[in-house]
Design an enzyme around this catalytic site. Structure first.
Site: not given
Length: 335
Positions: A125, A260, A291
């Site tokens: 990520c 993020h 996500n």
């Protein structure tokens, strides 16, 4: 004894900046109601724990390569840069299930950047912010005039759709930016690091080697949610503050905060811990995108600019964090 030759060094511009951004979102929208029955959950339960209302999942033909190239072409168009001006292509991804060749080489071919260097970068990520730091240094070092950074993910291929802790969190998509020369500072120093002692917090259920030797199920992402939440909120707040300090700016100088998009609760907690002024636009792309791992920050930037939530030229704090555990943060001027 003859004097040894002195090597000629590449010399690039004094500064670099993001000059264009683009994104690709799969057409299929997956609401919470579609996921909830399989994990004995509900729309309300998912929203309370993640803030997510829906996410996009890619169709079979929407590969990481196709999505990444589409986002890349949009970023190039936004930047006014042609493919033959790209000196290097970096692709950040965790869901390209081929060890070779690099997805970046395929991406360069798809967009027509035939002579560009191309390699993949794996930092989960945090992949985009790591790649952005590398792109910044490549331009300033004179190794490439323009660098194309692509983050593309099909997280729906990596999750266990029966796992109540992760099945509802993730989405698919791709984002890209073009990094080029600048007359003024526009990408601040990167603050990055890792903590391998917590590698188990975000992991796979099995390795590809185990799959080869008969593991019954395809390896899937697994996550210790509470441990990741604590680390993200407290440790990443420190990293974000350091990024501001290294860039020589205060929170009051920011116009946007683009972390993020891991979980809306994490996004909100980080913003509160950093005590950002109310004038700072906070990215909440996760509500409708889920996500998307490495792709989440460029997708959020594209959405904020397109929706008018933030202006071109605004100062933004970005921070990526995830498996490793790893992180990277920098202050940037938005294209």
């Amino acid at each position: 004894m003859s004097t040894p030759p002195v090597l000629r060094l590449s010399k690039g511009p004094e500064y670099a900046r993001i000059v264009g951004v683009g994104g690709y979102r799969p057409s299929r929208v997956v609401p919470n109601e579609e996921i909830a029955p399989r994990i004995d959950s509900s729309d309300e339960w998912i929203r309370e724990r993640s803030g997510i209302a829906e996410r996009r999942w890619a169709a079979p033909q929407e590969s990481v390569a196709l999505m990444g190239a589409a986002a890349a072409e949009k970023a190039l168009a936004h930047a006014g840069v042609t493919a033959d001006q790209v000196g290097c292509v970096l692709v950040a991804t965790s869901t390209h299930f081929r060890q070779l060749p690099a997805l970046a080489a395929d991406t360069a071919h798809r967009i027509g950047a035939r002579q560009a260097a191309a390699f993949d970068l794996s930092a989960a990520c945090a992949g985009f912010t790591h790649a952005l730091a590398v792109a910044h240094d490549l331009v300033r070092g004179g190794s490439a005039g323009h660098v194309l950074v692509v983050a593309t993910e099909r997280m729906s291929d990596l999750i266990d759709h029966d796992d109540r802790g992760t099945a509802f969190l993730f989405g698919d998509g791709a984002g890209a930016v073009v990094v080029g020369p600048s007359e003024t500072p526009a990408i601040g120093p990167v603050v990055w690091g890792s903590d391998g002692s917590q590698g188990h917090a975000i992991d796979q259920t099995a390795s590809w080697q185990e799959l080869r030797h008969g593991t019954p199920r395809f390896p899937a992402l697994t996550m210790q949610g509470q441990a990741v939440f604590r680390w993200a909120v407290y440790e990443m707040a420190h990293a974000a503050r350091r990024a501001l300090e290294e860039a020589g700016v205060d929170a009051a100088d920011l116009e946007a905060f683009v972390p993020h998009q891991a979980n809306l609760r994490i996004v909100e907690a980080l913003a509160a811990t950093l005590r950002l002024p109310g004038s700072v636009a906070v990215a909440r792309d996760i509500v409708h995108t889920g996500n998307t791992s490495a792709a989440s920050i460029p997708l959020a930037i594209e959405h904020m600019l397109a929706s008018g939530a933030v202006r071109s030229g605004a100062l933004a704090l970005t921070i990526g964090f995830g498996a490793g555990l790893s992180y990277a943060a920098q202050v940037v001027t938005l294209p």
